[in-house]
Design a protein around this motif. Sequence first.
Motif, PDB file in Angstrom:
ATOM      1  N   SER A  90      62.223  21.520  38.918  1.00 18.12           N
ATOM      2  CA  SER A  90      61.524  20.579  39.776  1.00 18.12           C
ATOM      3  C   SER A  90      62.135  20.524  41.183  1.00 18.12           C
ATOM      4  O   SER A  90      61.448  20.247  42.151  1.00 18.12           O
ATOM      5  CB  SER A  90      61.527  19.183  39.155  1.00 18.12           C
ATOM      6  N   LYS A  91      63.456  20.780  41.284  1.00 15.34           N
ATOM      7  CA  LYS A  91      64.107  20.724  42.589  1.00 15.34           C
ATOM      8  C   LYS A  91      65.101  21.867  42.690  1.00 15.34           C
ATOM      9  O   LYS A  91      66.077  21.926  41.944  1.00 15.34           O
ATOM     10  CB  LYS A  91      64.820  19.380  42.774  1.00 15.34           C
ATOM     11  N   LYS A  92      64.879  22.790  43.589  1.00 10.41           N
ATOM     12  CA  LYS A  92      65.777  23.912  43.756  1.00 10.41           C
ATOM     13  C   LYS A  92      67.054  23.447  44.461  1.00 10.41           C
ATOM     14  O   LYS A  92      67.038  22.529  45.274  1.00 10.41           O
ATOM     15  CB  LYS A  92      65.090  25.003  44.573  1.00 10.41           C
ATOM     16  N   PRO A  93      68.196  24.130  44.149  1.00  7.54           N
ATOM     17  CA  PRO A  93      69.470  23.718  44.761  1.00  7.54           C
ATOM     18  C   PRO A  93      69.420  23.639  46.284  1.00  7.54           C
ATOM     19  O   PRO A  93      69.971  22.707  46.877  1.00  7.54           O
ATOM     20  CB  PRO A  93      70.433  24.813  44.283  1.00  7.54           C
ATOM     21  N   LYS A  94      68.749  24.602  46.937  1.00  7.29           N
ATOM     22  CA  LYS A  94      68.720  24.586  48.399  1.00  7.29           C
ATOM     23  C   LYS A  94      67.959  23.368  48.922  1.00  7.29           C
ATOM     24  O   LYS A  94      68.277  22.839  49.991  1.00  7.29           O
ATOM     25  CB  LYS A  94      68.107  25.869  48.941  1.00  7.29           C
ATOM     26  N   ASP A  95      66.935  22.903  48.155  1.00  9.15           N
ATOM     27  CA  ASP A  95      66.198  21.709  48.562  1.00  9.15           C
ATOM     28  C   ASP A  95      67.074  20.468  48.435  1.00  9.15           C
ATOM     29  O   ASP A  95      67.067  19.596  49.310  1.00  9.15           O
ATOM     30  CB  ASP A  95      64.938  21.552  47.712  1.00  9.15           C
ATOM     31  N   GLU A  96      67.829  20.381  47.338  1.00 15.56           N
ATOM     32  CA  GLU A  96      68.704  19.233  47.130  1.00 15.56           C
ATOM     33  C   GLU A  96      69.824  19.227  48.169  1.00 15.56           C
ATOM     34  O   GLU A  96      70.187  18.178  48.698  1.00 15.56           O
ATOM     35  CB  GLU A  96      69.287  19.254  45.722  1.00 15.56           C
ATOM     36  N   LYS A  97      70.372  20.395  48.475  1.00 14.70           N
ATOM     37  CA  LYS A  97      71.424  20.483  49.482  1.00 14.70           C
ATOM     38  C   LYS A  97      70.914  19.986  50.831  1.00 14.70           C
ATOM     39  O   LYS A  97      71.600  19.230  51.532  1.00 14.70           O
ATOM     40  CB  LYS A  97      71.920  21.919  49.595  1.00 14.70           C
ATOM     41  N   LEU A  98      69.699  20.386  51.185  1.00 13.70           N
ATOM     42  CA  LEU A  98      69.112  19.961  52.451  1.00 13.70           C
ATOM     43  C   LEU A  98      68.916  18.452  52.473  1.00 13.70           C
ATOM     44  O   LEU A  98      69.206  17.791  53.481  1.00 13.70           O
ATOM     45  CB  LEU A  98      67.779  20.677  52.673  1.00 13.70           C
ATOM     46  N   GLU A  99      68.441  17.875  51.368  1.00 11.15           N
ATOM     47  CA  GLU A  99      68.243  16.430  51.296  1.00 11.15           C
ATOM     48  C   GLU A  99      69.564  15.690  51.489  1.00 11.15           C
ATOM     49  O   GLU A  99      69.625  14.667  52.174  1.00 11.15           O
ATOM     50  CB  GLU A  99      67.624  16.054  49.945  1.00 11.15           C
ATOM     51  N   ILE A 100      70.617  16.204  50.854  1.00 15.98           N
ATOM     52  CA  ILE A 100      71.928  15.564  50.976  1.00 15.98           C
ATOM     53  C   ILE A 100      72.439  15.635  52.413  1.00 15.98           C
ATOM     54  O   ILE A 100      72.942  14.644  52.961  1.00 15.98           O
ATOM     55  CB  ILE A 100      72.936  16.220  50.007  1.00 15.98           C
ATOM     56  N   MET A 101      72.281  16.797  53.037  1.00 13.08           N
ATOM     57  CA  MET A 101      72.726  16.948  54.419  1.00 13.08           C
ATOM     58  C   MET A 101      71.968  16.016  55.354  1.00 13.08           C
ATOM     59  O   MET A 101      72.545  15.414  56.280  1.00 13.08           O
ATOM     60  CB  MET A 101      72.558  18.410  54.856  1.00 13.08           C
ATOM     61  N   GLN A 102      70.665  15.849  55.112  1.00 11.04           N
ATOM     62  CA  GLN A 102      69.860  14.955  55.930  1.00 11.04           C
ATOM     63  C   GLN A 102      70.284  13.503  55.744  1.00 11.04           C
ATOM     64  O   GLN A 102      70.354  12.727  56.709  1.00 11.04           O
ATOM     65  CB  GLN A 102      68.382  15.135  55.602  1.00 11.04           C
ATOM     66  N   ALA A 103      70.580  13.139  54.486  1.00  9.12           N
ATOM     67  CA  ALA A 103      71.011  11.763  54.204  1.00  9.12           C
ATOM     68  C   ALA A 103      72.364  11.474  54.840  1.00  9.12           C
ATOM     69  O   ALA A 103      72.592  10.379  55.367  1.00  9.12           O
ATOM     70  CB  ALA A 103      71.074  11.542  52.690  1.00  9.12           C
ATOM     71  N   LEU A 104      73.276  12.447  54.810  1.00 12.84           N
ATOM     72  CA  LEU A 104      74.583  12.267  55.440  1.00 12.84           C
ATOM     73  C   LEU A 104      74.446  12.119  56.945  1.00 12.84           C
ATOM     74  O   LEU A 104      75.127  11.295  57.572  1.00 12.84           O
ATOM     75  CB  LEU A 104      75.489  13.450  55.094  1.00 12.84           C
ATOM     76  N   LYS A 105      73.563  12.905  57.533  1.00  9.76           N
ATOM     77  CA  LYS A 105      73.340  12.809  58.975  1.00  9.76           C
ATOM     78  C   LYS A 105      72.731  11.458  59.333  1.00  9.76           C
ATOM     79  O   LYS A 105      73.146  10.805  60.304  1.00  9.76           O
ATOM     80  CB  LYS A 105      72.423  13.947  59.428  1.00  9.76           C
ATOM     81  N   LYS A 106      71.763  11.027  58.511  1.00  5.21           N
ATOM     82  CA  LYS A 106      71.080   9.755  58.759  1.00  5.21           C
ATOM     83  C   LYS A 106      72.050   8.575  58.657  1.00  5.21           C
ATOM     84  O   LYS A 106      71.914   7.573  59.367  1.00  5.21           O
ATOM     85  CB  LYS A 106      69.935   9.596  57.763  1.00  5.21           C
ATOM     86  N   SER A 107      73.044   8.706  57.762  1.00  3.17           N
ATOM     87  CA  SER A 107      73.994   7.609  57.526  1.00  3.17           C
ATOM     88  C   SER A 107      75.287   7.779  58.312  1.00  3.17           C
ATOM     89  O   SER A 107      76.241   7.027  58.091  1.00  3.17           O
ATOM     90  CB  SER A 107      74.326   7.536  56.030  1.00  3.17           C
ATOM     91  N   SER A 108      75.325   8.778  59.207  1.00  2.12           N
ATOM     92  CA  SER A 108      76.542   9.065  59.995  1.00  2.12           C
ATOM     93  C   SER A 108      77.744   9.319  59.086  1.00  2.12           C
ATOM     94  O   SER A 108      78.850   8.815  59.304  1.00  2.12           O
ATOM     95  CB  SER A 108      76.846   7.912  60.963  1.00  2.12           C
ATOM     96  N   ASN A 109      77.490  10.082  58.021  1.00  3.05           N
ATOM     97  CA  ASN A 109      78.517  10.467  57.044  1.00  3.05           C
ATOM     98  C   ASN A 109      79.046   9.291  56.224  1.00  3.05           C
ATOM     99  O   ASN A 109      80.111   9.395  55.608  1.00  3.05           O
ATOM    100  CB  ASN A 109      79.692  11.202  57.702  1.00  3.05           C
TER     101      ASN A 109
END
Length: 279
Positions: free
Chosen positions: A219-238
């Motif tokens: 349902s979710k490929k690793p590269k998609d999950e990695k991208l989501e995590i990176m976006q969330a970290l950027k959105k939350s200023s780490n």
Amino acid sequence: ESGTGKELIAHAIHRNSYRKNGPFIKVSCAVLAENLLESELFGHEKGAFTGANTEKRGYIALADGGTLFLDEISDMPIGCQSKLLTFLDSMKYRPLGAVKERTSKVRIISSSNQPLWEMVKTGNFREDLFFRISVVRLFIPPLRERKEDIPGIINNFLNHKKHIGAQAMKLLLSHIWPGNIRELFSTLESACICSAENETLQPEHIGLDYDKTHVYTESKKPKDEKLEIMQALKKSSNNKSLAAQFLGMSRITLWRRIKKYGIGVDENSCDETCSCHRL
């Protein structure tokens, strides 16, 4: 997610609080229509509406001195949300058809398998109610992310009535549990029936012949999950606590994903003394 044991956690909170001798009442917000939910929560007077032939105490009154568990509060209609907010602000309510307000000293525990903050942003959940019920927030990870809990859950379920063999335990620990604790309980109940007079559960008693692993592996490929995590970290200023909330996962789970995908983060914001390292 559904079936992770939210009601079990609510029961545990109730049993270990000073309200443990009071009632514990569960209300499923998903199964009641708006007009029924208001009556069920706050009660009604005799003659308040057609068919109200007797006075009825609502769940808020019945749970006085104890705990009211609002399961799937995300499904509560907007109209009822405003009335619940009014009650939480004053601990006073008025049954349908009543003239005088009444008081109930009840603790409210609510659960949701939907991201409430996202529902707030889409207008499907009241922002003021969200903040009112968010005094203490607990995120319950899916069972596949806390398999170390499985032996204890199994032993508690069996309650010394049966035992589980080493190979059967290994089989249960290897399963991904898409249905979480609800699926585990169902599997154990089936195994107890299939084992008949045998005191020890063996692999042949455990019915896991259906294949649901694709639900999560495809349902979710690793590269998609990695991208989501990176976006969330950027959105939350780490800020990993905030990023975990954006992603709907625990801080520990987020840290595991960060390590898994080799995502670079600000090392000064989190070190080996941080709670997310204590796995």
